[in-house]
Design a protein around this motif. Sequence first.
Motif, PDB file in Angstrom:
ATOM      1  N   GLY A 160       0.804  -1.223   0.000  1.00 33.03           N
ATOM      2  CA  GLY A 160       0.000   0.000   0.000  1.00 33.03           C
ATOM      3  C   GLY A 160       0.835   1.270   0.000  1.00 33.03           C
ATOM      4  N   LEU A 161       2.106   1.156  -0.371  1.00 26.29           N
ATOM      5  CA  LEU A 161       2.934   2.368  -0.394  1.00 26.29           C
ATOM      6  C   LEU A 161       2.509   3.260  -1.560  1.00 26.29           C
ATOM      7  CD1 LEU A 161       5.379   3.633   1.151  1.00 26.29           C
ATOM      8  CD2 LEU A 161       6.784   2.903  -0.785  1.00 26.29           C
ATOM      9  N   ASP A 162       2.218   4.528  -1.243  1.00 28.71           N
ATOM     10  CA  ASP A 162       1.757   5.459  -2.271  1.00 28.71           C
ATOM     11  C   ASP A 162       2.908   6.147  -2.996  1.00 28.71           C
ATOM     12  OD1 ASP A 162      -1.142   5.245  -1.793  1.00 28.71           O
ATOM     13  OD2 ASP A 162      -0.658   6.083   0.176  1.00 28.71           O
ATOM     14  N   TYR A 163       3.943   6.549  -2.226  1.00 34.88           N
ATOM     15  CA  TYR A 163       5.056   7.320  -2.804  1.00 34.88           C
ATOM     16  C   TYR A 163       6.390   6.744  -2.338  1.00 34.88           C
ATOM     17  CZ  TYR A 163       1.755  11.082  -3.884  1.00 34.88           C
ATOM     18  OH  TYR A 163       0.724  11.809  -4.396  1.00 34.88           O
ATOM     19  N   TYR A 164       7.397   6.829  -3.188  1.00 30.93           N
ATOM     20  CA  TYR A 164       8.764   6.509  -2.779  1.00 30.93           C
ATOM     21  C   TYR A 164       9.636   7.725  -3.055  1.00 30.93           C
ATOM     22  CZ  TYR A 164      12.832   3.820  -1.540  1.00 30.93           C
ATOM     23  OH  TYR A 164      13.952   3.365  -0.881  1.00 30.93           O
ATOM     24  N   ASN A 165      10.338   8.197  -2.029  1.00 27.94           N
ATOM     25  CA  ASN A 165      11.231   9.349  -2.190  1.00 27.94           C
ATOM     26  C   ASN A 165      12.657   8.877  -2.472  1.00 27.94           C
ATOM     27  OD1 ASN A 165      13.197  11.253  -0.084  1.00 27.94           O
ATOM     28  ND2 ASN A 165      12.290  12.164  -1.893  1.00 27.94           N
ATOM     29  N   HIS A 166      13.217   9.379  -3.545  1.00 27.11           N
ATOM     30  CA  HIS A 166      14.593   9.054  -3.910  1.00 27.11           C
ATOM     31  C   HIS A 166      15.069  10.237  -4.739  1.00 27.11           C
ATOM     32  CE1 HIS A 166      17.611   5.875  -4.004  1.00 27.11           C
ATOM     33  NE2 HIS A 166      17.820   6.101  -5.290  1.00 27.11           N
ATOM     34  N   ASN A 167      15.948  11.050  -4.191  1.00 29.60           N
ATOM     35  CA  ASN A 167      16.285  12.317  -4.843  1.00 29.60           C
ATOM     36  C   ASN A 167      17.471  12.194  -5.794  1.00 29.60           C
ATOM     37  OD1 ASN A 167      14.272  13.605  -3.423  1.00 29.60           O
ATOM     38  ND2 ASN A 167      15.611  14.367  -1.805  1.00 29.60           N
TER      39      ASN A 167
END
Length: 329
Positions: A160-167
Motif C-alpha cells: 500500500g505504499l503510495d510514494y517513494y522518495n529518492h532524490n
Amino acid sequence: MTEIDTVSVQSPDATQVNTPWSEDQVLALLESPFNNLIFKAHSTHRQHFDANEVQLSTLLSIKTGACPEDCGYCPQSAHHKTGVKAERLMAVGDIVAAAEKAKREGATRFCMGAAWRNPKDDDLAAVVEAVESVKTLGLETCATLGMLTLDQARRLKQAGLDYYNHNLDTSPEFYGAIVSTRSYDDRLQTLDAVRESGIRVCCGGIIGMGESRTDRAALIASLANLPVYPESVPINMLVQVPGTPLHGVEKPDVFEFVRTVAVARITMPTAYVRLSAGREEMSDELQAWCFFAGANSIFYGEKLLTTGNATIAHDQSLFERLGLRPQAS
Ligand code: SAM
Ligand code: DTB
Ligand code: SF4
C-alpha cells in the motif's frame, strides 16, 4: 521499457505529459527577469491547483544514522562526525503511534525515512508491516529507504505504499563532488524500478551545496525529463550540519531558491512541489514567495529526520496570515 509501457503505469492523478526540456531552456527560465519568471510560474500553478491549498507531509526517521554512504550533505553518514546517535529500526508500534500523532496534527502523508544504502530483506519485511498499518489510518504513505530492486518496489506497492522518495539531489555533473559511494545512474535505476512498480515517484534535490546555476538548471531538466516526471518534487535548502563536508559552504542568494521552485513548477506543472528542508531558517517572506512561485506542499512537524523544522504553531500562524489552507485528506 517502451514509451507505451511508461504511459500505462502512470498513477491515476498523474497527467505528466513529457515535454523534453533542454538544459539551456531551463537555464534561460532560471535567468529570466524575476517578475517574468514568477508570473509564469504562478499562472502555471493556477491552471492545475488551488493556489491557496498546501499539502502537509510529516517525516519520521525510522532508522537513524550509521549510513555507509558518504553523501556530503548528510548528518547520518558514518563518514562524517556529526553527533547523530545511531538508532536501530523502530518497532512497528512506535512508527504507527508517530503516524497517529501526525494525522491528529493535520498531516495527510506520512513519510518514513531510513539511513540505508538499500534495505535488506528482513528490514523490508518490517517496513512492509509498518506501511500496511499506517495505511489503515487513512494516511498516504511514503518511504525513503535508499536503493531498491524492482522486486522490493513491488513488495512495497503491494503493502500500500503510495510514494517513494529518492532524490537526484543535484546535476549529473556536480553529483560526483557530493557523493562517491553511488552514482547518478544508480539513482536513476531505482527511480525506474519505483515507476515500474506503480508507486508514485517523489524526487527532487538540494539547493545551496556550492552548485552553479547551470547545475540547478541541469537538476531540474533531469527531473522534468524522466520518462514520466515525478508526482512530488521536494526542493530542499541545504541544512548545514557541523561535521559534514558541506558545513560552511557559501549560501546562495535566497531569490535563487525562489527561482528554482518557480522553474520546477513551470517544467513539471502537475507535480506537487514541496518546500522541504531548510524552512526553519527561512523568513516568512521567503516562504510566501515560494508559495506564490508554485510550492504547494511542505514538511510539517517539529522534526525533519535528524534536524529541526519550522514549528507547527509557526506554520499555522503563517498559513493564517497568508490565507493558506492545509489540503484535506
Ligand atoms: N538514505 C536514503 C536516501 O539517501 O535516499 C533516504 C534518506 S535521505 C536523508 C533523503 C534525502 O534527504 C536525501 O536524498 C537528501 O536530498 C535529503 N537531505 C539529507 N540531508 C540533508 C540536508 N542536510 N539538507 C537538506 N536535505 C538533506
Ligand atoms: C527530502 O527531499 N527531504 C527530506 C526527505 N526527502 C526524506 C529529508 C530532509 C533531511 C534533512 C536533514 C535531516 O533532518 O537529517
Ligand atoms: Fe545515507 Fe541517505 Fe544520508 Fe546518503 S542521504 S548518507 S544514503 S541517509
